[in-house]
Scaffold this motif. Structure first.
Motif, mmCIF file in Angstrom:
data_model
loop_
_atom_site.group_PDB
_atom_site.id
_atom_site.type_symbol
_atom_site.label_atom_id
_atom_site.label_comp_id
_atom_site.label_asym_id
_atom_site.label_seq_id
_atom_site.Cartn_x
_atom_site.Cartn_y
_atom_site.Cartn_z
ATOM 1 N N GLU A 80 0.833 -1.205 0.000
ATOM 2 C CA GLU A 80 0.000 0.000 0.000
ATOM 3 C C GLU A 80 0.869 1.256 0.000
ATOM 4 O OE1 GLU A 80 -2.314 -3.312 1.903
ATOM 5 O OE2 GLU A 80 -0.304 -2.474 2.138
ATOM 6 N N LEU A 81 1.927 1.230 0.787
ATOM 7 C CA LEU A 81 2.832 2.376 0.875
ATOM 8 C C LEU A 81 3.511 2.627 -0.474
ATOM 9 C CD1 LEU A 81 5.347 2.967 3.815
ATOM 10 C CD2 LEU A 81 5.930 3.538 1.469
ATOM 11 N N VAL A 82 4.035 1.567 -1.068
ATOM 12 C CA VAL A 82 4.724 1.709 -2.350
ATOM 13 C C VAL A 82 3.747 2.160 -3.438
ATOM 14 C CG1 VAL A 82 6.166 0.571 -4.065
ATOM 15 C CG2 VAL A 82 6.357 -0.090 -1.676
ATOM 16 N N GLY A 83 2.553 1.552 -3.440
ATOM 17 C CA GLY A 83 1.564 1.926 -4.447
ATOM 18 C C GLY A 83 1.167 3.386 -4.345
ATOM 19 N N ALA A 84 1.005 3.886 -3.124
ATOM 20 C CA ALA A 84 0.647 5.291 -2.924
ATOM 21 C C ALA A 84 1.736 6.214 -3.441
ATOM 22 C CB ALA A 84 0.391 5.556 -1.436
ATOM 23 N N ALA A 85 2.978 5.866 -3.163
ATOM 24 C CA ALA A 85 4.109 6.692 -3.611
ATOM 25 C C ALA A 85 4.165 6.765 -5.133
ATOM 26 C CB ALA A 85 5.413 6.138 -3.048
ATOM 27 N N ILE A 86 3.994 5.612 -5.784
ATOM 28 C CA ILE A 86 4.092 5.580 -7.247
ATOM 29 C C ILE A 86 2.922 6.328 -7.889
ATOM 30 C CG2 ILE A 86 4.115 4.088 -9.278
ATOM 31 C CD1 ILE A 86 5.443 1.943 -7.505
ATOM 32 N N LEU A 87 1.705 6.120 -7.376
ATOM 33 C CA LEU A 87 0.536 6.813 -7.933
ATOM 34 C C LEU A 87 0.677 8.330 -7.791
ATOM 35 C CD1 LEU A 87 -2.410 4.536 -6.749
ATOM 36 C CD2 LEU A 87 -1.697 4.962 -9.112
ATOM 37 N N SER A 88 1.165 8.772 -6.644
ATOM 38 C CA SER A 88 1.379 10.199 -6.414
ATOM 39 C C SER A 88 2.362 10.773 -7.425
ATOM 40 C CB SER A 88 1.908 10.416 -4.990
ATOM 41 O OG SER A 88 2.356 11.746 -4.811
ATOM 42 N N ALA A 89 3.484 10.080 -7.624
ATOM 43 C CA ALA A 89 4.508 10.561 -8.559
ATOM 44 C C ALA A 89 3.991 10.576 -9.991
ATOM 45 C CB ALA A 89 5.756 9.681 -8.450
ATOM 46 N N ILE A 90 3.220 9.561 -10.360
ATOM 47 C CA ILE A 90 2.657 9.509 -11.714
ATOM 48 C C ILE A 90 1.711 10.691 -11.946
ATOM 49 C CG2 ILE A 90 1.053 8.245 -13.200
ATOM 50 C CD1 ILE A 90 2.305 5.652 -12.180
ATOM 51 N N LEU A 91 0.845 10.964 -10.982
ATOM 52 C CA LEU A 91 -0.115 12.064 -11.125
ATOM 53 C C LEU A 91 0.602 13.404 -11.286
ATOM 54 C CD1 LEU A 91 -2.856 11.088 -8.501
ATOM 55 C CD2 LEU A 91 -3.079 11.095 -10.996
ATOM 56 N N TRP A 92 1.615 13.627 -10.486
ATOM 57 C CA TRP A 92 2.356 14.895 -10.580
ATOM 58 C C TRP A 92 3.126 14.976 -11.903
ATOM 59 C CZ3 TRP A 92 2.022 19.543 -9.046
ATOM 60 C CH2 TRP A 92 3.107 20.417 -9.082
ATOM 61 N N ASN A 93 3.707 13.884 -12.318
ATOM 62 C CA ASN A 93 4.428 13.868 -13.596
ATOM 63 C C ASN A 93 3.494 14.195 -14.763
ATOM 64 O OD1 ASN A 93 7.037 13.434 -12.879
ATOM 65 N ND2 ASN A 93 7.191 11.376 -13.705
ATOM 66 N N LEU A 94 2.326 13.581 -14.767
ATOM 67 C CA LEU A 94 1.382 13.817 -15.859
ATOM 68 C C LEU A 94 0.878 15.261 -15.848
ATOM 69 C CD1 LEU A 94 -0.693 10.501 -15.827
ATOM 70 C CD2 LEU A 94 0.999 11.233 -17.535
ATOM 71 N N TYR A 95 0.635 15.797 -14.664
ATOM 72 C CA TYR A 95 0.174 17.177 -14.573
ATOM 73 C C TYR A 95 1.234 18.145 -15.092
ATOM 74 C CZ TYR A 95 -1.149 21.684 -12.610
ATOM 75 O OH TYR A 95 -1.449 23.013 -12.464
#
Length: 332
Positions: A80-95
């Motif tokens: 859960e921790l790793v998934g949250a970190a990756i999803l957060s980074a992906i969202l910011w990268n795409l934005y």
């Protein structure tokens, strides 16, 4: 197939998706100056950068070990921790890609990991050494990126440029810039792909319930390939910002900016310091621009870039925290 294994597969897929996005988001780091000076066509530059990114990604794992072991202790690792970190980074990268802002994919991932770690166990579980190492790279790499090209340009002017006609300088450095662009792509792969290697290794420790003190070969190869494929898709929005909107570049300027940035990034990779290739090459382009005079640099655009640098940290910490809480709430 157990739920934990399915979770691990999803995490690895997300990490490789982040690596792919990192590739097209940061393509500009290696090729913007080459495209702007018309030394290479966009297609030629992207193809070269994709190959050199893969080669660079296969040259070491020091940065990966920093991500996997020095930010959040592996005993606190959960999927859960790793998934949250990756999803957060992906969202910011795409934005930031959508907005055409050359933000740092590296710091997006690292500080998303910090935010998710805080959500999981509080600030007390965050390892100060690893965060300090990251912050050191955050501040010193753009500073060096700004200063080194100014010094290198002064040295070139004294040793070479003052003796040659402008036409000869342009012709000579058109060829030299091809090699500097390749070096930049190589150093980018060597530092940035290792972040994904590190986060996958961290996920493996969560799945296995045991510490990993090495990066598996399949992780190295898959991260290198994903970054290369991402780079091959381009990233024209940020290329335009980096190559055309900050300063008017000539081949010698591009050579100096790329060589300076690549040397700084490669040194950091060997020391295990996760730096931002975006920060470094952006600062190098600005540094080269100041050798032409401060008025030659479009400081309004440069200001937007700097703003993206410093908003990445708090936003990604907050995103990582929120996404981790949402994952736990939904019981994903």
């Amino acid at each position: 197939m157990g739920i934990a294994l399915i979770g691990l597969i999803v995490i690895v897929a997300l990490a490789l998706a982040f690596d792919f996005i990192n590739g097209f988001h940061d393509t500009a780091n290696a090729i913007a100056t080459s495209v702007a000076t018309k030394v290479l066509t966009p297609a030629q530059a992207i193809a070269m950068a994709a190959v050199m990114n893969i080669v660079g990604a296969l040259t070491g794992t020091a940065v990966a070990k920093t991500i996997a072991t020095d930010i959040v202790p592996q005993q606190y690792a959960t999927l859960e921790l790793v998934g949250a970190a990756i999803l957060s980074a992906i969202l910011w990268n795409l934005y930031t890609w959508w907005k055409g802002l050359p933000s740092s994919s590296s710091h997006a991932l690292i500080f998303s990991l910090v935010g998710a770690g805080v959500a999981a166990g509080g600030w007390g579980i965050i390892i100060p050494k690893g965060v300090t190492k990251t912050l050191t790279g955050l501040f010193t790499s753009p500073l060096l990126g700004f200063v080194v090209p100014i010094l290198l340009m002064a040295l070139l002017s004294w040793l070479v440029l003052r003796w040659l006609r402008p036409r000869v300088v342009t012709r000579t450095f058109r060829w030299a810039q091809i090699f500097s662009a390749a070096f930049m792509a190589f150093s980018h792969g060597g530092n940035d792909a290792q972040k994904t290697m590190g986060i996958i290794t961290f996920a493996l420790s969560a799945y296995a319930g045991a510490a990993y003190d090495h990066v598996p070969l399949w992780v190295i190869l898959s991260a290198a390939t994903a970054m290369g494929l991402g780079t091959a898709t381009g990233g024209w929005r940020i290329i335009k910002t980096m190559g055309f909107k900050v300063v008017d570049l000539k081949p010698v300027d591009g050579f100096v900016a790329e060589t300076s940035a690549a040397l700084i990034i490669e040194t950091a990779s060997r020391l295990g310091i996760p730096v931002s290739t975006t920060h470094t090459i952006s600062a190098s382009i600005m540094g080269v621009g100041t050798t032409k005079g401060f008025k030659k640099v479009k400081w309004q655009v440069a200001g937007r870039i700097v703003t993206a640098w410093f908003t990445t940290i708090p936003i990604c910490i907050a995103l990582g925290w929120v996404i981790h809480k949402v994952i736990l709430l939904l019981g994903v």
